[in-house]
Motif scaffolding. Structure first.
Motif, mmCIF file in Angstrom:
data_model
loop_
_atom_site.group_PDB
_atom_site.id
_atom_site.type_symbol
_atom_site.label_atom_id
_atom_site.label_comp_id
_atom_site.label_asym_id
_atom_site.label_seq_id
_atom_site.Cartn_x
_atom_site.Cartn_y
_atom_site.Cartn_z
ATOM 1 N N ASN A 61 0.806 -1.224 0.000
ATOM 2 C CA ASN A 61 0.000 0.000 0.000
ATOM 3 C C ASN A 61 0.839 1.273 0.000
ATOM 4 N N ALA A 62 2.060 1.209 0.514
ATOM 5 C CA ALA A 62 2.826 2.415 0.833
ATOM 6 C C ALA A 62 3.722 2.871 -0.310
ATOM 7 N N ILE A 63 3.694 4.168 -0.568
ATOM 8 C CA ILE A 63 4.575 4.800 -1.561
ATOM 9 C C ILE A 63 5.107 6.091 -0.953
ATOM 10 N N ILE A 64 6.423 6.222 -0.948
ATOM 11 C CA ILE A 64 7.057 7.455 -0.472
ATOM 12 C C ILE A 64 7.499 8.287 -1.673
ATOM 13 N N VAL A 65 7.267 9.573 -1.585
ATOM 14 C CA VAL A 65 7.810 10.539 -2.530
ATOM 15 C C VAL A 65 8.844 11.361 -1.777
ATOM 16 N N ASP A 66 10.014 11.525 -2.381
ATOM 17 C CA ASP A 66 11.107 12.209 -1.673
ATOM 18 C C ASP A 66 11.876 13.105 -2.635
ATOM 19 N N SER A 67 12.783 13.916 -2.087
ATOM 20 C CA SER A 67 13.534 14.886 -2.891
ATOM 21 C C SER A 67 14.759 15.362 -2.130
ATOM 22 N N VAL A 68 15.783 15.768 -2.881
ATOM 23 C CA VAL A 68 16.973 16.371 -2.262
ATOM 24 C C VAL A 68 16.814 17.874 -2.079
ATOM 25 N N SER A 69 15.762 18.456 -2.637
ATOM 26 C CA SER A 69 15.652 19.909 -2.738
ATOM 27 C C SER A 69 15.787 20.618 -1.401
ATOM 28 N N LYS A 70 15.005 20.220 -0.423
ATOM 29 C CA LYS A 70 14.983 20.914 0.859
ATOM 30 C C LYS A 70 16.046 20.363 1.821
ATOM 31 N N ARG A 71 16.206 19.027 1.782
ATOM 32 C CA ARG A 71 17.107 18.370 2.731
ATOM 33 C C ARG A 71 18.533 18.916 2.629
ATOM 34 N N TYR A 72 19.001 19.121 1.387
ATOM 35 C CA TYR A 72 20.375 19.558 1.173
ATOM 36 C C TYR A 72 20.449 20.961 0.568
ATOM 37 N N SER A 73 19.324 21.671 0.591
ATOM 38 C CA SER A 73 19.277 23.005 -0.024
ATOM 39 C C SER A 73 19.744 22.921 -1.476
ATOM 40 N N MET A 74 19.140 21.995 -2.226
ATOM 41 C CA MET A 74 19.519 21.719 -3.608
ATOM 42 C C MET A 74 18.299 21.756 -4.521
ATOM 43 N N CYS A 75 17.474 22.793 -4.379
ATOM 44 C CA CYS A 75 16.242 22.877 -5.169
ATOM 45 C C CYS A 75 16.511 22.833 -6.672
ATOM 46 N N GLY A 76 17.608 23.435 -7.103
ATOM 47 C CA GLY A 76 17.915 23.494 -8.525
ATOM 48 C C GLY A 76 18.445 22.198 -9.115
ATOM 49 N N ALA A 77 18.770 21.232 -8.268
ATOM 50 C CA ALA A 77 19.260 19.945 -8.782
ATOM 51 C C ALA A 77 18.136 19.174 -9.489
ATOM 52 N N ARG A 78 16.921 19.352 -9.010
ATOM 53 C CA ARG A 78 15.745 18.649 -9.550
ATOM 54 C C ARG A 78 15.937 17.132 -9.530
ATOM 55 N N ILE A 79 16.238 16.624 -8.337
ATOM 56 C CA ILE A 79 16.362 15.190 -8.138
ATOM 57 C C ILE A 79 15.435 14.758 -7.003
ATOM 58 N N GLY A 80 14.606 13.774 -7.291
ATOM 59 C CA GLY A 80 13.737 13.193 -6.279
ATOM 60 C C GLY A 80 13.691 11.692 -6.458
ATOM 61 N N CYS A 81 12.742 11.041 -5.815
ATOM 62 C CA CYS A 81 12.614 9.593 -6.010
ATOM 63 C C CYS A 81 11.255 9.100 -5.543
ATOM 64 N N ILE A 82 10.883 7.941 -6.086
ATOM 65 C CA ILE A 82 9.735 7.158 -5.628
ATOM 66 C C ILE A 82 10.306 5.952 -4.898
ATOM 67 N N VAL A 83 9.737 5.643 -3.733
ATOM 68 C CA VAL A 83 10.187 4.482 -2.961
ATOM 69 C C VAL A 83 8.974 3.646 -2.589
ATOM 70 N N SER A 84 8.983 2.388 -2.982
ATOM 71 C CA SER A 84 7.883 1.490 -2.628
ATOM 72 C C SER A 84 8.359 0.045 -2.714
ATOM 73 N N LYS A 85 7.858 -0.779 -1.806
ATOM 74 C CA LYS A 85 8.150 -2.214 -1.858
ATOM 75 C C LYS A 85 7.175 -2.947 -2.771
ATOM 76 N N ASN A 86 6.178 -2.226 -3.256
ATOM 77 C CA ASN A 86 5.225 -2.797 -4.205
ATOM 78 C C ASN A 86 5.866 -2.754 -5.589
ATOM 79 N N GLN A 87 6.327 -3.899 -6.066
ATOM 80 C CA GLN A 87 7.075 -3.933 -7.314
ATOM 81 C C GLN A 87 6.199 -3.643 -8.536
ATOM 82 N N GLU A 88 4.911 -3.866 -8.429
ATOM 83 C CA GLU A 88 4.033 -3.505 -9.535
ATOM 84 C C GLU A 88 3.986 -1.976 -9.682
ATOM 85 N N VAL A 89 3.964 -1.279 -8.568
ATOM 86 C CA VAL A 89 4.020 0.192 -8.598
ATOM 87 C C VAL A 89 5.335 0.648 -9.226
#
Length: 397
Positions: free
Chosen positions: A227-255
């Protein structure tokens, strides 16, 4: 004349950026605009990330893997492991910012006409992503009077229909700074399991939790792997908004496999930005400790200064770096535009984000603004002084 799409006409303008033309006009007149409207941190990007780009040996700037480089995804998995979130590289897709992660997620789990439940106010672009996918947002209202605490779960239950496919939360919240406690996360987990729904958590502000409170990720909960899907990003964590790098994280392999098909259509995430983001994962904990200390100090100062303004309500944030303020005005859009077009204090004015765009329920938030406390304390004090004077003059006109 050819017509644009209905979807295009329905796409909402960003409440964060729609006043930019007025700010630019003010600057042309010699007015200094203090930006309280956008979550662009002024904290320095970790040196290790910038050095990785400066010192790279690449001779051909080639495509990367569609899902992101193996090394980077392995290091992301290790990062989550340090936060007691057990995932592997195969559970991760690197995206072009958290925005693309959200867009791919909605495209992967929702069909046109489906419904997604979101506590409001929420990150304004959720409305845009839902519109782009033909999805209906079902808002669950939280109130400034309760500091935007999560509404009763009975409100969620009564809004679940056969068209409901997911619940989306932002934790800590943008624009409210609300931090979900562990009991709330457990109740949400139980709810989505009982109704066979996805639970999507936008966790880009995970590190920004204050006052001894802790962030509780949905992927720490047992029995929610599908059921669970995480959306994440480096923008705020590392003050790297201009990098435009994020990720999807889920153990649901169909997702993951479905999201990968969306990712293949855009080929790959940016190579240099992945190099910087991979290096950023080596940032020492002391960096985050200093950042948290600074943001807590800024938050406390901001709230203290705002409390000097008559007839306003302030929601004190427990995370992220945003604060919602309710003003004694009928329309904060009009007030925000007026500040840029018709007001200055010694050749300075402020730009705020009208909060109506952070709601899906029409008419809510129209007398509220969001303030991003991503400026140094001297600037924050000055900005609140300008806001106070501007509000007095606006109400008197």
């Amino acid at each position: 004349m050819p017509k644009i799409s209905s979807k295009g006409r329905l796409m909402p303008a960003s409440p964060i950026r729609k006043l930019v033309p007025y700010a630019e006009e003010a600057k042309k007149k010699g007015i200094n605009v203090i930006h309280l409207n956008i979550g662009q941190p002024d904290i320095k990007t970790p040196k290790v990330a910038l050095d990785a780009v400066r010192n790279h040996k690449i001779e051909v700037l080639a495509y990367s893997r569609t899902e992101g480089s193996d090394n980077y995804r392995e290091k992301i998995a290790n990062y989550y492991g340090m936060h007691d979130i057990n995932v592997t590289a195969k559970d991760i897709i690197v995206t072009t910012g958290g925005s693309e992660a959200l867009a791919f997620t909605m495209g992967s789990i929702l069909d046109e006409g489906d419904e997604i439940i979101i506590p409001e106010p929420f990150y304004a672009n959720y409305n845009g992503f839902a519109t782009a996918n033909g999805v209906k947002v079902i808002p669950i209202v939280s109130a400034i009077e309760t500091n935007f605490a999560l509404p009763p779960f009975s409100e969620f239950e009564k809004n679940i229909t056969p068209k409901t496919k997911a619940i989306l939360i932002c934790n800590p919240g943008n624009p409210t700074g609300y931090l979900y406690n562990h009991d709330e996360i457990k109740q949400l987990v139980s709810l989505v399991k009982n109704h066979d729904l996805f639970l999507v958590a936008d966790e880009v502000y995970r590190e920004f939790a204050y006052d001894g409170k802790h962030h509780h990720s949905i992927l720490k909960e047992e029995g929610i792997e599908n059921n669970a899907i995480i959306v994440d990003s480096v923008s705020k964590r590392y003050s790297m908004c201009g990098a435009r790098i994020g990720c999807i994280v889920s153990k649901n392999q169909e997702v993951i496999h479905t999201a990968l098909k969306f990712a293949q259509a855009r080929l790959s995430p940016p190579t240099l930005a992945q190099i910087a983001s991979e290096a950023a994962l080596d940032t020492p904990q002391s960096y985050f400790d200093d950042v948290i200390t600074e943001y807590v100090s800024r938050r406390n100062l901001l709230v203290s200064e705002l409390e000097k303004i008559d007839n306003i309500k302030i929601a004190k944030p427990s995370g992220a770096f945003y604060c919602v303020v309710q003003l004694p005005v009928k329309n904060s859009d009009d007030f925000a535009q007026w500040l840029l077009e018709h007001f200055n204090l010694d050749k300075e004015t402020v730009m705020v984000a009208p909060a109506g765009g952070f709601y899906a329920t029409e008419g809510l938030g129209i007398n509220q603004i969001r303030i991003a406390y991503v400026l140094d304390k001297k600037q924050l004090v000055r900005a609140v002084k300008i806001l106070k004077k501007g509000l007095q003059q606006y109400l008197a006109k």
